[in-house]
Design a protein around this motif. Structure first.
Motif, PDB file in Angstrom:
ATOM      1  N   ILE B  12      -1.379   3.334   0.162  1.00 53.73           N
ATOM      2  CA  ILE B  12      -0.509   3.569  -1.058  1.00 53.73           C
ATOM      3  C   ILE B  12      -0.679   2.330  -1.763  1.00 53.73           C
ATOM      4  CG2 ILE B  12       1.130   2.583  -0.081  1.00 53.73           C
ATOM      5  CD1 ILE B  12       2.967   4.850  -1.604  1.00 53.73           C
ATOM      6  N   GLU B  13      -0.892   2.354  -3.530  1.00 57.23           N
ATOM      7  CA  GLU B  13      -1.164   1.388  -4.425  1.00 57.23           C
ATOM      8  C   GLU B  13      -2.284   0.282  -3.704  1.00 57.23           C
ATOM      9  OE1 GLU B  13       2.775   0.304  -4.877  1.00 57.23           O
ATOM     10  OE2 GLU B  13       3.797   1.916  -5.841  1.00 57.23           O
ATOM     11  N   ASN B  15      -3.326  -0.804  -0.643  1.00 55.55           N
ATOM     12  CA  ASN B  15      -2.738  -0.798   0.610  1.00 55.55           C
ATOM     13  C   ASN B  15      -2.480  -0.058   1.539  1.00 55.55           C
ATOM     14  OD1 ASN B  15      -1.162  -2.852  -1.048  1.00 55.55           O
ATOM     15  ND2 ASN B  15       0.754  -2.284  -0.970  1.00 55.55           N
ATOM     16  N   ILE B  17      -2.026   1.463   4.779  1.00 53.65           N
ATOM     17  CA  ILE B  17      -1.267   1.927   6.375  1.00 53.65           C
ATOM     18  C   ILE B  17      -1.316   2.405   7.312  1.00 53.65           C
ATOM     19  CG2 ILE B  17       1.029   2.244   6.563  1.00 53.65           C
ATOM     20  CD1 ILE B  17       0.803   0.558   3.710  1.00 53.65           C
ATOM     21  N   PRO B  36       7.836  -0.347  15.044  1.00 50.90           N
ATOM     22  CA  PRO B  36       8.691  -1.254  14.663  1.00 50.90           C
ATOM     23  C   PRO B  36       9.093  -1.037  13.245  1.00 50.90           C
ATOM     24  CG  PRO B  36       7.004  -2.972  15.007  1.00 50.90           C
ATOM     25  CD  PRO B  36       7.079  -1.247  16.271  1.00 50.90           C
ATOM     26  N   ASN B  37       9.529  -1.345  12.496  1.00 44.44           N
ATOM     27  CA  ASN B  37       9.764  -1.074  10.956  1.00 44.44           C
ATOM     28  C   ASN B  37       8.935  -1.339  10.259  1.00 44.44           C
ATOM     29  OD1 ASN B  37      12.528   0.168  10.142  1.00 44.44           O
ATOM     30  ND2 ASN B  37      13.345  -2.486  10.685  1.00 44.44           N
ATOM     31  N   GLY B  38       7.750  -0.527   9.634  1.00 44.98           N
ATOM     32  CA  GLY B  38       6.886  -1.029   8.435  1.00 44.98           C
ATOM     33  C   GLY B  38       5.611  -0.665   8.957  1.00 44.98           C
ATOM     34  N   SER B  39       5.854  -0.188  10.443  1.00 40.98           N
ATOM     35  CA  SER B  39       4.251  -0.327  11.260  1.00 40.98           C
ATOM     36  C   SER B  39       3.890   1.284  10.842  1.00 40.98           C
ATOM     37  CB  SER B  39       4.443   0.245  12.782  1.00 40.98           C
ATOM     38  OG  SER B  39       5.676   1.103  13.059  1.00 40.98           O
ATOM     39  N   GLY B  40       4.419   2.465   9.964  1.00 41.72           N
ATOM     40  CA  GLY B  40       3.926   3.179   9.465  1.00 41.72           C
ATOM     41  C   GLY B  40       4.291   4.647   9.587  1.00 41.72           C
ATOM     42  N   LYS B  41       4.525   4.830  10.054  1.00 40.33           N
ATOM     43  CA  LYS B  41       5.483   5.717  10.575  1.00 40.33           C
ATOM     44  C   LYS B  41       6.236   6.746   9.663  1.00 40.33           C
ATOM     45  CE  LYS B  41       9.678   4.346  13.526  1.00 40.33           C
ATOM     46  NZ  LYS B  41       9.061   2.746  12.525  1.00 40.33           N
ATOM     47  N   SER B  42       6.875   6.106   8.824  1.00 41.94           N
ATOM     48  CA  SER B  42       7.354   7.400   7.386  1.00 41.94           C
ATOM     49  C   SER B  42       5.993   7.700   6.041  1.00 41.94           C
ATOM     50  CB  SER B  42       8.069   6.799   6.466  1.00 41.94           C
ATOM     51  OG  SER B  42       9.452   6.767   7.370  1.00 41.94           O
ATOM     52  N   THR B  43       5.496   6.728   6.305  1.00 41.80           N
ATOM     53  CA  THR B  43       4.037   6.985   5.880  1.00 41.80           C
ATOM     54  C   THR B  43       3.298   8.091   6.316  1.00 41.80           C
ATOM     55  OG1 THR B  43       3.407   4.322   5.341  1.00 41.80           O
ATOM     56  CG2 THR B  43       2.006   5.961   5.119  1.00 41.80           C
ATOM     57  N   TYR B  54       0.205   9.510  -1.476  1.00 42.43           N
ATOM     58  CA  TYR B  54      -0.771   8.510  -0.363  1.00 42.43           C
ATOM     59  C   TYR B  54      -2.107   9.130  -1.380  1.00 42.43           C
ATOM     60  CZ  TYR B  54       4.045   6.394   1.592  1.00 42.43           C
ATOM     61  OH  TYR B  54       5.067   5.993   1.987  1.00 42.43           O
ATOM     62  N   GLN B  86      13.363  10.899   6.150  1.00 42.56           N
ATOM     63  CA  GLN B  86      14.676   9.797   6.486  1.00 42.56           C
ATOM     64  C   GLN B  86      16.041   9.070   5.644  1.00 42.56           C
ATOM     65  OE1 GLN B  86      11.745   5.911   7.024  1.00 42.56           O
ATOM     66  NE2 GLN B  86      13.810   4.777   7.817  1.00 42.56           N
TER      67      GLN B  86
HETATM   68  N1  LIG Z   1       5.060   2.609  -2.086  1.00 40.80           N
HETATM   69  C1  LIG Z   1       4.211   1.375  -1.157  1.00 40.80           C
HETATM   70  N2  LIG Z   1       3.522   0.998  -2.109  1.00 40.80           N
HETATM   71  C2  LIG Z   1       2.879  -0.476  -0.783  1.00 40.80           C
HETATM   72  N3  LIG Z   1       3.469  -0.474  -0.108  1.00 40.80           N
HETATM   73  C3  LIG Z   1       3.897   0.465   0.545  1.00 40.80           C
HETATM   74  C4  LIG Z   1       4.809   1.267   0.244  1.00 40.80           C
HETATM   75  N4  LIG Z   1       5.979   2.565   1.054  1.00 40.80           N
HETATM   76  C5  LIG Z   1       5.802   2.292   2.268  1.00 40.80           C
HETATM   77  N5  LIG Z   1       4.944   0.851   2.094  1.00 40.80           N
HETATM   78  C6  LIG Z   1       4.623  -0.305   2.753  1.00 40.80           C
HETATM   79  O1  LIG Z   1       3.974   0.441   3.971  1.00 40.80           O
HETATM   80  C7  LIG Z   1       4.136   0.061   5.291  1.00 40.80           C
HETATM   81  C8  LIG Z   1       4.944   1.084   6.191  1.00 40.80           C
HETATM   82  O2  LIG Z   1       5.665   2.002   5.622  1.00 40.80           O
HETATM   83  P1  LIG Z   1       6.614   3.034   7.098  1.00 40.80           P
HETATM   84  O3  LIG Z   1       6.175   3.897   6.766  1.00 40.80           O
HETATM   85  O4  LIG Z   1       7.454   3.278   6.119  1.00 40.80           O
HETATM   86  O5  LIG Z   1       7.321   2.310   7.731  1.00 40.80           O
HETATM   87  P2  LIG Z   1       7.614   2.591   8.880  1.00 40.80           P
HETATM   88  O6  LIG Z   1       8.243   4.133   8.368  1.00 40.80           O
HETATM   89  O7  LIG Z   1       6.984   2.700   9.802  1.00 40.80           O
HETATM   90  O8  LIG Z   1       9.484   1.957   9.461  1.00 40.80           O
HETATM   91  C9  LIG Z   1       5.330  -0.473   5.490  1.00 40.80           C
HETATM   92  O9  LIG Z   1       4.732  -1.996   5.518  1.00 40.80           O
HETATM   93  C10 LIG Z   1       5.580  -1.127   4.306  1.00 40.80           C
HETATM   94  O10 LIG Z   1       6.356  -2.279   2.894  1.00 40.80           O
END
Ligand SMILES: Nc1ncnc2c1ncn2[C@@H]1O[C@H](COP(=O)(O)OP(=O)(O)O)[C@@H](O)[C@H]1O
Ligand SMILES: [Mg+2]
Lengths: 438, 254
Positions: B12-13, B15, B17, B36-43, B54, B86
């Motif tokens: 995304i953008e 990066n 993920i 952990p937070n930020g690992s990509g689960k929601s992605t 995405y 979420q």
């Molecule tokens: N719109 C976005 N632009 C850039 N980075 C993003 C965006 N949305 C999420 N991220 C990054 O993607 C990574 C994974 O996020 P996310 O999937 O929400 O993690 P989790 O659900 O595991 O906490 C994080 O580092 C977050 O900062």
């Protein structure tokens, strides 16, 4: 095509034609009013975008036409009229075709005694005292070229007179149908709605067309809401995309009166709505709500003014716009709180949604407050549909169109909900469904 | 196989993920994805649901014999994919009932089934709202508008119950829930488990997994599944913390 005569010149030089159509009525005192209006009209200049009130509203597409001042007579059947009625609504019906009252297509149910619902031409013929008392008093000709033009050419329109203490239960549905041919013409309905003290009435002013020819609808509506009276006004405009619509609505509100209004529009090619309500006594309540939905290259302008001239009055105004394609919208809402209008409550809000990158909305709320003990708020937003919400709906299996329609319904819902007539709410819901969810 | 994710990369953008996810889910199974937070689960959840922001740069997702990435979000839902968000979105002016009625009927239409009439639909809502002990008054309220965090999550599971998906992805459905609400939600989910559907439970904590007992647990870290195991893995994680995975990353990814 022959080159056209200047817009003003055209109406001045064609005035004789109009007078002839009055069938000898030109000796009456009412005709004096018309002629004075014509002379005011000839002295005024056409508005240009250099005028503050016309900054975003360019009338050059209108004034390049020479419109026949006497519209052709059109055949119309009851069935054609029925297309414009609302399902399941008991109402009194007045029908005007190409500017002329059509008794044969109208029908009135039982009305309380001495309530009058009919045509302005009748009221003029009768020299109706209420007409003489109210006509031209609220929508003045000075400073408004189109009003002066309408007054000069006043021939017909709706006349509603509800005397003191009378209550008209069923809404009065007034339909102005313009049926077009090759001939471009102008209609200039002139309406007068009078709700005397302690009376109550609902009026639906409905502009519509058959065919997609060119015409100009230059309308003026004056409304008087007496002490403690209640006037519920709905203007519904759904005209051909080749037509032009210029309208002025002026409301005079006496003490403790209640005026509520809805301006609902799917527009024309060009629409300008000037809408003023003035509190002329304490304790008045006013609601000005609006909803317009335009697309293609339609232009729609709502210019409203709420004049708090007296203390202890409440006004509530909420206009919403939905713009697609290359449509352009203007909202200019002025709330004036004059020096002695203490204890004023005024709320104003304008929200618009642009469904395309090419649509444009100019929103200009203006508060002019000269009293200190008042509560006023205003706000304006212009945005897109909420993409997050749309995605959420899609993840529930709802497709693009249905999701868009749902969000538009939701956006419009608070304005629609405030309409008191269920049949009309249903009608609007259907318009939205048809437009956005084929 | 109901779902098969092969070497999924998404960004995304600009990066990246997700960096090569592999996952197989069969009907009847419950998988937990922890990390952990930020690992990509929601992605991952968003990519499965079809969020357009995405971009999938590599890999494939096969769902029920179909190439999931070729389906629009609404068609995925109609094919039986459901995402419990979420952060559920508030939609003022659209009632829960209206949303569900439109959703149920669009899904039925897609499947060539008759639309439900008003009575049948209300019966369905009534029955399913009991499952998550959702007060009837929520039905006429605007979607999630003014709902507490817990009510929003409960509403997501209520929608899941009504739509009856084949593959449900619950993204941190436990966050913001107190213990009672957690039990109610978990109970609801357990009642929806069957041999024909699968559930992916995305969670940060082990707590929820006491109630919704998974068949498999996967640990997602920095866009990759770094460890997979049975339900005991969740307990082990709870005990040792995510540092354990982080420190062992090099070792477990080989
Ligand atoms: N719109 C976005 N632009 C850039 N980075 C993003 C965006 N949305 C999420 N991220 C990054 O993607 C990574 C994974 O996020 P996310 O999937 O929400 O993690 P989790 O659900 O595991 O906490 C994080 O580092 C977050 O900062
Ligand atoms: Mg997350």
């Amino acid at each position: 095509m022959m080159s056209n005569i200047d817009f003003k010149e055209w109406f001045i030089s064609n005035y004789k034609t109009f007078e002839k159509s009055l069938n000898g009525e030109k000796t009456t005192s009412f005709h004096q009013i018309r002629k004075e209006a014509l002379s005011k009209f000839s002295e005024m200049n056409l508005p240009t975008t250099k005028d503050e009130e016309w900054k975003y509203t360019n009338i050059s597409p209108i004034i390049k036409h020479n419109f026949s001042v006497i519209p052709h007579k059109a055949d119309l059947s009851t069935e054609e009229v029925n297309n414009f009625l609302f399902d399941k609504l008991e109402h009194h019906l007045l029908v005007f075709v190409n500017g002329e009252f059509r008794n044969d297509l109208s029908r009135l149910n039982d009305l309380p005694s001495s309530v009058e619902v009919g045509s302005l031409s009748d009221a003029i013929k009768k020299n109706h005292p209420a007409l003489m008392k109210h006509f031209g008093k609220y929508a003045e000709d000075s400073h408004n070229l189109f009003t002066a033009l309408n007054s000069a050419y006043t021939k017909d329109g709706a006349f509603v007179f509800v005397p003191k203490g009378k209550i008209v239960e069923e809404p009065i549905h007034i339909i102005f149908i313009n049926k077009t041919t090759q001939d471009k013409f102008v209609t200039q309905p002139r309406n007068l709605f009078i709700a005397e003290d302690n009376s109550k009435v609902t009026v639906i002013e409905h502009y519509t067309s058959i065919g997609d020819g060119v015409y100009l609808n230059n309308t003026v509506t004056e409304m008087f809401v007496g002490e403690n009276a209640n006037l519920d006004h709905i203007k519904l405009q759904e005209e051909s995309k080749k037509s032009f619509h210029i309208s002025r609505m002026e409301v005079d509100q006496e003490r403790s009166s209640n005026f509520s209004s809805h301006l609902i529009s799917t527009g024309a090619e060009f629409s300008r709505n000037e809408f003023t309500t003035r509190f002329n006594g304490e304790g008045g309540e006013s609601m000005l709500n609006g909803l317009f939905m335009i697309d293609d290259e339609q232009f729609f302008d709502a210019h409203t003014m709420i004049d708090h001239a007296k203390p202890y009055c409440n006004s509530y105004e909420h206009y919403k716009g939905i713009l697609q394609d290359k449509a352009r919208g203007v909202f200019n809402g002025k709330v004036m709180v004059r020096p002695d209008a203490q204890k004023t409550n005024a709320f104003q809000e304008n929200n618009s949604i642009l469904l395309s990158d090419d649509a444009v909305m100019n929103s200009k709320p203006q508060l002019e407050i000269f009293a200190d003990d008042v509560k006023c708020s205003h706000g304006a937003t212009v945005g897109k549909l909420d993409e997050e919400a749309k995605f959420y709906l899609k993840t529930r299996g709802i497709g693009e169109e249905a999701a868009t329609a749902m969000l538009i319904h939701a956006f419009a819902s608070d304005v629609i909900k405030s309409i008191r007539i269920e049949a009309l709410r249903d009608y609007l819901e259907e318009i939205i469904s048809k437009r956005f969810n084929q | 196989m109901l779902l098969e994710i092969k070497n999924l990369h998404a960004r995304i953008e600009g990066n990246e993920i997700l960096k090569g996810i592999n996952l197989k889910v069969d009907a009847g199974e419950v998988h937990a994805i922890m990390g952990p937070n930020g690992s990509g689960k929601s992605t991952l959840a968003s990519v499965l649901a079809g969020r357009e922001e995405y971009e999938v740069t590599e890999g494939e997702i096969w769902y029920n014999g179909k190439n999931l990435l070729e389906l629009s979000p609404e068609d995925r839902a109609r094919e039986g994919v459901f995402l419990a968000f979420q952060y559920p979105v508030e939609i003022p002016g659209v009632s829960n009932t209206n949303l569900l009625k439109t959703a149920v009927n669009e899904i039925r239409k897609y499947r060539g089934e008759e639309e439900l009439d008003a009575m049948e639909f209300l019966e369905l809502l009534k029955e399913k709202s009991k499952l998550v002990e959702l007060d009837q008054k929520f039905l006429s309220r605007s979607v999630n508008e003014g709902f507490s965090g817990g009510e929003k999550k409960r509403n997501e599971i209520f929608q899941m119950a009504v739509l009856n998906p084949k593959l449900a992805i619950l993204d941190e459905t436990d966050s913001g829930l107190d213990i009672d609400a957690l039990r109610i939600v978990a109970n609801g989910v357990n009642k929806l488990r069957s041999k024909d559907n699968a559930i992916i439970v995305v969670t940060h904590y082990q707590r929820l997994l006491n109630y919704i007992v998974p068949d498999y647990v996967h640990v997602l870290y920095q866009g990759k599944i770094v460890k997979s195991g049975g339900k005991e893995l969740a307990l082990e994680l709870e005990e040792k913390g995510y540092d354990w995975v982080k420190n062992n990353k090099a070792e477990v990814t080989v």
